[in-house]
Design an enzyme around this catalytic site. Structure first.
Site, PDB file in Angstrom:
ATOM      1  N   GLU A  57       1.332  -0.773   0.233  1.00 44.59           N
ATOM      2  CA  GLU A  57       0.043   0.175   0.444  1.00 44.59           C
ATOM      3  C   GLU A  57       0.903   1.472   0.225  1.00 44.59           C
ATOM      4  O   GLU A  57       1.862   1.221   0.698  1.00 44.59           O
ATOM      5  CB  GLU A  57      -0.628  -0.674   1.495  1.00 44.59           C
ATOM      6  CG  GLU A  57      -1.279   1.098   1.400  1.00 44.59           C
ATOM      7  CD  GLU A  57      -3.337   1.171   2.850  1.00 44.59           C
ATOM      8  OE1 GLU A  57      -3.055   0.228   3.014  1.00 44.59           O
ATOM      9  OE2 GLU A  57      -4.059   2.621   2.435  1.00 44.59           O
ATOM     10  N   ASP A 132      -2.141  12.171  -3.563  1.00 47.32           N
ATOM     11  CA  ASP A 132      -2.376  13.615  -4.069  1.00 47.32           C
ATOM     12  C   ASP A 132      -2.488  14.303  -5.384  1.00 47.32           C
ATOM     13  O   ASP A 132      -2.243  13.581  -5.978  1.00 47.32           O
ATOM     14  CB  ASP A 132      -1.015  14.160  -3.149  1.00 47.32           C
ATOM     15  CG  ASP A 132      -0.616  14.003  -2.009  1.00 47.32           C
ATOM     16  OD1 ASP A 132      -1.579  14.561  -1.375  1.00 47.32           O
ATOM     17  OD2 ASP A 132       0.729  13.308  -1.744  1.00 47.32           O
TER      18      ASP A 132
HETATM   19  C1  LIG Z   1      -3.752  12.477   0.685  1.00 49.49           C
HETATM   20  S1  LIG Z   1      -3.353  11.467   1.451  1.00 49.49           S
HETATM   21  C2  LIG Z   1      -4.538   9.849   2.035  1.00 49.49           C
HETATM   22  C3  LIG Z   1      -4.043   8.620   2.738  1.00 49.49           C
HETATM   23  C4  LIG Z   1      -4.640   7.476   2.705  1.00 49.49           C
HETATM   24  N1  LIG Z   1      -4.748   6.717   1.737  1.00 49.49           N
HETATM   25  C5  LIG Z   1      -6.775   8.107   3.658  1.00 49.49           C
HETATM   26  O1  LIG Z   1      -6.864   8.172   2.219  1.00 49.49           O
HETATM   27  O2  LIG Z   1      -6.980   8.998   4.412  1.00 49.49           O
HETATM   28  C6  LIG Z   1      -1.997  10.735   0.570  1.00 49.49           C
HETATM   29  C7  LIG Z   1      -0.779  10.250   0.964  1.00 49.49           C
HETATM   30  O3  LIG Z   1       0.206   9.542   0.453  1.00 49.49           O
HETATM   31  C8  LIG Z   1       1.551  10.045   0.859  1.00 49.49           C
HETATM   32  N2  LIG Z   1       2.088   9.784  -0.451  1.00 49.49           N
HETATM   33  C9  LIG Z   1       2.035  10.159  -1.629  1.00 49.49           C
HETATM   34  N3  LIG Z   1       3.557  10.343  -2.075  1.00 49.49           N
HETATM   35  C10 LIG Z   1       4.300   8.783  -1.420  1.00 49.49           C
HETATM   36  C11 LIG Z   1       5.145   8.090  -1.955  1.00 49.49           C
HETATM   37  N4  LIG Z   1       5.654   8.657  -2.736  1.00 49.49           N
HETATM   38  N5  LIG Z   1       5.644   7.470  -0.961  1.00 49.49           N
HETATM   39  C12 LIG Z   1       4.998   7.317   0.341  1.00 49.49           C
HETATM   40  N6  LIG Z   1       4.064   7.833   0.251  1.00 49.49           N
HETATM   41  C13 LIG Z   1       2.881   8.815  -0.149  1.00 49.49           C
HETATM   42  C14 LIG Z   1       1.982  11.405   1.075  1.00 49.49           C
HETATM   43  O4  LIG Z   1       2.574  11.426   2.416  1.00 49.49           O
HETATM   44  C15 LIG Z   1       0.152  11.389   2.317  1.00 49.49           C
HETATM   45  O5  LIG Z   1      -0.288  10.654   3.799  1.00 49.49           O
END
Ligand SMILES: C[S@@+](CC[C@H](N)C(=O)[O-])C[C@H]1O[C@@H](n2cnc3c(N)ncnc32)[C@H](O)[C@@H]1O
Length: 224
Positions: A57, A132
Site C-alpha cells: 500500500e 495527492d
Molecule cells: C492524501 S493522503 C491519503 C492517505 C490515505 N490513503 C487516506 O485515504 O486517508 C496521501 C498520502 O500518500 C503519501 N504519499 C504520497 N506519495 C508517496 C510516496 N511516493 N511514498 C510514500 N507515501 C507517499 C502522503 O504522505 C500521504 O500520507
C-alpha cells in the site's frame, strides 16, 4: 535509492504536523514492525512465509484503513509505506493495539522502494487510496499515476497482479484511466466501491465537500 521520476520530482509534499504521544511511543517500541529503507532487495518470503500473497500500500495516511483491511485478511502480507512520520507512528500504534501481525511498515518514498527493494514479479497487488491529486497542470508531473510508474509497477507485480486505486478528484480519475488505457499491459477500469475498503477521514471530508469517489481496479493482462 533509485530515482523513478525526474530528479527533484516527488509525489508527496513534506508536511509538518503534530505527532501524538502514542504514535511517538509506537515509533520507539514497535521497531520490529518497521522495515528500514535500503538498497537491498527484500526477501518477502522470509518476512511473511512462502506462498503468502503480499500486497503493497502506497500512502496510508493515518493507517486506519490499512489496519482494518489487514485485520480482516490475515492470510495476506501487507507492506504499508508512507513518508509521513506521524502517520507511520499512528499505524504502528494501531497494529500493536489490535495485535495485527501481517503488516510491515516502511517510512520511505514508495517509488524508491518499488524500484530498489521489491523483486521482479513478486507482489500480488498494490493499493493506492486517495493519492495527492496535484490539481494544477504544472504539478501533474508529481502524480503517482503516470506512465513511468505504471511501467515500474507492471514489472514488480506477479503475472495476475492488480492495482486498486481510489480518488475523489474526478479529473485525476479521468487522467488515471487515460494513462492505463495507453499501456497495453493493463486492463480494467472503474469498479463499485468495495465494501472492505473502510472510509478514511480523508474520504469523509471529500464526501462532505460534495466530491464523488471513484474506485479503479486494473490487472496485468495475461501474457499469451
Ligand atoms: C492524501 S493522503 C491519503 C492517505 C490515505 N490513503 C487516506 O485515504 O486517508 C496521501 C498520502 O500518500 C503519501 N504519499 C504520497 N506519495 C508517496 C510516496 N511516493 N511514498 C510514500 N507515501 C507517499 C502522503 O504522505 C500521504 O500520507
Amino acid at each position: 535509492m533509485t530515482g523513478v521520476l525526474r530528479p527533484g520530482i516527488r509525489t508527496f509534499k513534506p508536511r509538518r504536523s503534530r505527532i501524538t504521544a502514542r504514535a511517538e511511543r509506537a515509533l520507539l517500541e514497535q521497531e520490529r514492525l518497521l522495515i528500514p529503507a535500503s538498497d537491498d532487495l527484500l526477501d518477502l518470503a522470509s518476512i511473511w512465509g512462502t506462498d503468502v500473497p503480499v500486497v503493497m500500500e502506497i500512502g496510508f495516511g493515518d493507517g486506519r484503513a490499512t489496519a482494518a483491511m489487514a485485520a480482516s485478511d490475515p492470510g495476506t502480507g501487507i507492506l504499508a509505506i508512507d513518508v509521513h512520520t506521524p502517520g507511520v507512528g499512528e499505524l504502528l500504534w494501531r497494529l500493536a493495539d489490535a495485535g495485527i501481525g501481517n503488516v510491515r511498515v516502511m517510512e520511505a518514498d514508495a517509488l524508491g522502494v518499488l524500484a530498489g527493494m521489491i523483486p521482479a514479479a513478486s507482489l500480488s497487488g498494490l493499493r493506492t487510496y486517495f493519492p495527492d491529486p496535484w490539481p494544477k497542470a504544472r504539478h501533474h508531473k508529481r502524480r503517482i499515476v503516470q506512465p513511468a510508474v505504471l511501467d515500474l509497477v507492471a514489472t514488480r507485480l506477479q503475472t495476475d497482479g492488480w492495482w486498486h486505486l481510489a480518488t475523489d478528484w474526478a479529473e485525476y480519475a479521468d487522467s488515471m484511466r487515460a494513462c492505463f488505457a495507453e499501456d497495453p499491459r493493463w486492463e480494467g477500469g472503474p469498479i463499485p466501491r468495495p465494501e472492505n475498503r473502510p472510509v478514511t477521514r480523508y474520504e469523509r471530508r471529500a464526501l462532505n465537500e460534495g466530491r464523488g469517489v471513484t474506485d479503479l481496479l486494473y490487472r496485468l493482462r495475461p501474457v499469451v
